[in-house]
Design a protein around this motif. Structure first.
Motif, PDB file in Angstrom:
ATOM      1  N   GLY A 129       0.780  -1.227   0.000  1.00 61.87           N
ATOM      2  CA  GLY A 129       0.000   0.000   0.000  1.00 61.87           C
ATOM      3  C   GLY A 129       0.809   1.274   0.000  1.00 61.87           C
ATOM      4  O   GLY A 129       0.251   2.373   0.101  1.00 61.87           O
ATOM      5  N   HIS A 130       2.135   1.161  -0.115  1.00 61.30           N
ATOM      6  CA  HIS A 130       2.994   2.343  -0.078  1.00 61.30           C
ATOM      7  C   HIS A 130       3.659   2.526  -1.442  1.00 61.30           C
ATOM      8  O   HIS A 130       4.175   1.565  -2.006  1.00 61.30           O
TER       9      HIS A 130
ATOM     10  N   VAL B 257      -7.443  12.599   0.801  1.00 62.86           N
ATOM     11  CA  VAL B 257      -7.090  11.308   1.364  1.00 62.86           C
ATOM     12  C   VAL B 257      -8.133  10.908   2.406  1.00 62.86           C
ATOM     13  O   VAL B 257      -8.843  11.753   2.944  1.00 62.86           O
TER      14      VAL B 257
ATOM     15  N   GLN C 217      -5.041   7.035   5.199  1.00 64.63           N
ATOM     16  CA  GLN C 217      -4.107   7.301   4.112  1.00 64.63           C
ATOM     17  C   GLN C 217      -3.199   8.484   4.423  1.00 64.63           C
ATOM     18  O   GLN C 217      -3.477   9.306   5.292  1.00 64.63           O
TER      19      GLN C 217
ATOM     20  N   SER D 116      -0.445  11.283   2.183  1.00 64.33           N
ATOM     21  CA  SER D 116       0.201  11.750   0.959  1.00 64.33           C
ATOM     22  C   SER D 116       1.126  12.895   1.351  1.00 64.33           C
ATOM     23  O   SER D 116       0.712  13.819   2.064  1.00 64.33           O
TER      24      SER D 116
ATOM     25  N   ASN E 246      -2.867  14.021   6.068  1.00 65.68           N
ATOM     26  CA  ASN E 246      -3.432  12.816   6.658  1.00 65.68           C
ATOM     27  C   ASN E 246      -4.650  13.274   7.446  1.00 65.68           C
ATOM     28  O   ASN E 246      -4.514  13.898   8.485  1.00 65.68           O
TER      29      ASN E 246
ATOM     30  N   ILE F 252       2.829   8.044  -1.103  1.00 66.09           N
ATOM     31  CA  ILE F 252       1.477   7.834  -0.604  1.00 66.09           C
ATOM     32  C   ILE F 252       1.446   6.515   0.170  1.00 66.09           C
ATOM     33  O   ILE F 252       2.260   5.617  -0.087  1.00 66.09           O
ATOM     34  N   SER F 253       0.521   6.424   1.098  1.00 61.61           N
ATOM     35  CA  SER F 253       0.299   5.184   1.820  1.00 61.61           C
ATOM     36  C   SER F 253      -1.199   4.982   1.944  1.00 61.61           C
ATOM     37  O   SER F 253      -1.936   5.922   2.262  1.00 61.61           O
ATOM     38  N   SER F 254      -1.650   3.743   1.664  1.00 66.06           N
ATOM     39  CA  SER F 254      -3.085   3.479   1.664  1.00 66.06           C
ATOM     40  C   SER F 254      -3.345   1.996   1.912  1.00 66.06           C
ATOM     41  O   SER F 254      -2.604   1.146   1.419  1.00 66.06           O
TER      42      SER F 254
ATOM     43  N   GLU G   6      -8.684   0.101   0.026  1.00 68.69           N
ATOM     44  CA  GLU G   6      -9.216   1.408  -0.357  1.00 68.69           C
ATOM     45  C   GLU G   6      -8.618   1.898  -1.670  1.00 68.69           C
ATOM     46  O   GLU G   6      -7.515   1.508  -2.045  1.00 68.69           O
TER      47      GLU G   6
ATOM     48  N   THR H 210      -6.601   4.354  -3.832  1.00 71.55           N
ATOM     49  CA  THR H 210      -5.419   5.103  -3.431  1.00 71.55           C
ATOM     50  C   THR H 210      -5.632   6.610  -3.569  1.00 71.55           C
ATOM     51  O   THR H 210      -6.411   7.072  -4.405  1.00 71.55           O
TER      52      THR H 210
END
Length: 393
Positions: free
Chosen positions: A153-154, A179, A183, A185, A209, A313-315, A319, A321
């Motif tokens: 997810g990253h 986001v 998540q 960004s 975030n 980004i991390s998600s 979900e 992204t």
């Protein structure tokens, strides 16, 4: 044993918070979290409530959380760094605006002499820790080529300069990609060096975030000694960063932000090592915000072996992204894509090129970085970074 239990309780709180189950916390869990917040938030001489609902505490400079770190118990505060500060230029393009410290913390919110502004940490702020190890991987790894090299997810899109240096800087275009609660960004400048099988690293820029930051773009700083395995954190959530400025506070809201095909706003970020004390300083424009003491690091205390600029980004995999940068691809260009300009390495006479300068793009179909070279003038060495939301992995 008590520390381990405290960490376990906080992690459990993160899960409950992020799934809307705060009401299910037991009394013991609530007590453990409250105890931790009491340790983090030092007594304030004066406090300010910002228009965004944040509380800025004026904490005595020698009593801030940084000095709870075992290696800093006898640390002597360095009030000003001996630094080579990059020259600032006013753009001839009136659509490009470099935000001053007063855009981040209003002049009306000045702390009394001998104190510094620290954003008060709330329960929700602790949720940021879940991203710590993921961000550490992205800024400290030498050979990220695909999404398989990163935590699930990253994703990243960065320009990395493989050259010995004592700092890096850039003007970062400020945006606010949408986001969800779980998540992240961000767009940042970073420096790093290897220390055995792990890396020392520092990163600073803007991040969004929503659970932690109410869907606002915020100034952040991050550090780690071991690729985020057991050390490091964001802003002032853990002991480490020494705040000295009365004008800027980590975690503060950045406003205004850029608009597509409209006015463009920038923050000027520099991470630079003082060659006398070996402490690593964070500068916002010409303002020396504070520093990460050399005692926090291993090899990074002797300078960095690489630096970089870009986004991540991390998600959760369940979900859609979020967007990176402006949520548009680099090819769209200035005022539509996110640009980072005036890229510089401190301690290097010439900007790297050839094999010393590489793009690290874990999923280029979704998120891209594009180096634009040196065009002189307002932009100098520059890059574009970003990508739209709803990427399919």
């Amino acid at each position: 044993m008590e520390i381990a239990l405290l960490i376990w309780m906080v992690l459990l709180l993160h899960i409950n918070l992020l799934h809307g189950l705060k009401a299910t916390l037991s009394q013991d869990e609530k007590i453990m979290v409250r105890r931790r917040l009491e340790l983090i938030n030092k007594p304030a001489i004066k406090s300010f409530l910002t228009r965004y609902g944040d509380i800025l505490d004026c904490v005595e400079i020698n009593k801030q959380l940084a000095f709870d770190h075992p290696s800093l118990r006898n640390h002597s505060i360095q009030m000003k760094g001996n630094l080579k500060i990059p020259k600032q230029t006013n753009s001839i393009d009136r659509s490009l605006k470099i935000l001053k410290p007063s855009h981040i913390v209003p002049k009306s919110m000045r702390c009394p002499r001998g104190t510094v502004p620290i954003k008060r940490i709330q329960e929700e702020d602790l949720a940021m820790e879940k991203f710590s190890s993921k961000i550490s991987t992205s800024i400290s790894s030498k050979s990220i080529k695909t999404q398989d090299d990163l935590p699930p997810g990253h994703q990243i899109a960065t320009l990395v300069a493989f050259a010995n240096n004592v700092g890096a800087s850039g003007l970062i275009n400020v945006w606010s990609p949408e986001v969800t609660n779980e998540q992240l960004s961000d767009t940042s400048v970073f420096v790093a060096s290897d220390d055995g099988f792990v890396s020392n690293a520092i990163s600073a820029g803007w991040a969004v975030n929503p659970y932690l930051y109410q869907n606002l773009t915020r100034l952040f700083g991050y550090w780690t000694r071991d690729s985020g395995k057991s050390t490091g954190c964001f802003n002032t959530i853990c002991p480490g960063f020494v705040q000295v400025s009365q004008k800027i506070a980590l975690g503060a809201t950045i406003q205004p932000i850029s608009t597509y095909w409209g006015a463009q706003y920038f923050i000027s970020i520099t991470i630079q090592q003082d060659q006398n004390t070996k402490n690593w300083w964070l500068l916002y424009g010409n303002e020396q915000v504070g520093y990460w003491p050399k005692e926090l690091f291993g090899t990074l205390s002797n300078g960095a072996t690489r630096a970089g600029w870009g986004g991540e980004i991390s998600s959760p995999s369940t979900e859609a992204t979020p967007g990176m940068g402006s949520s548009h691809f680099p090819e769209e260009g200035y005022s539509k894509a996110c640009i980072i300009c005036k890229l510089k390495l401190v301690g290097q006479e010439n900007f790297p090129n050839g094999t010393d300068l590489k793009l690290a793009q874990s999923k280029p179909d979704c998120y891209k970085a594009m180096y634009g070279g040196d065009v002189g003038g307002d932009f100098g060495h520059h890059m574009f970074v970003g990508g739209p939301p709803n990427c399919k992995f």
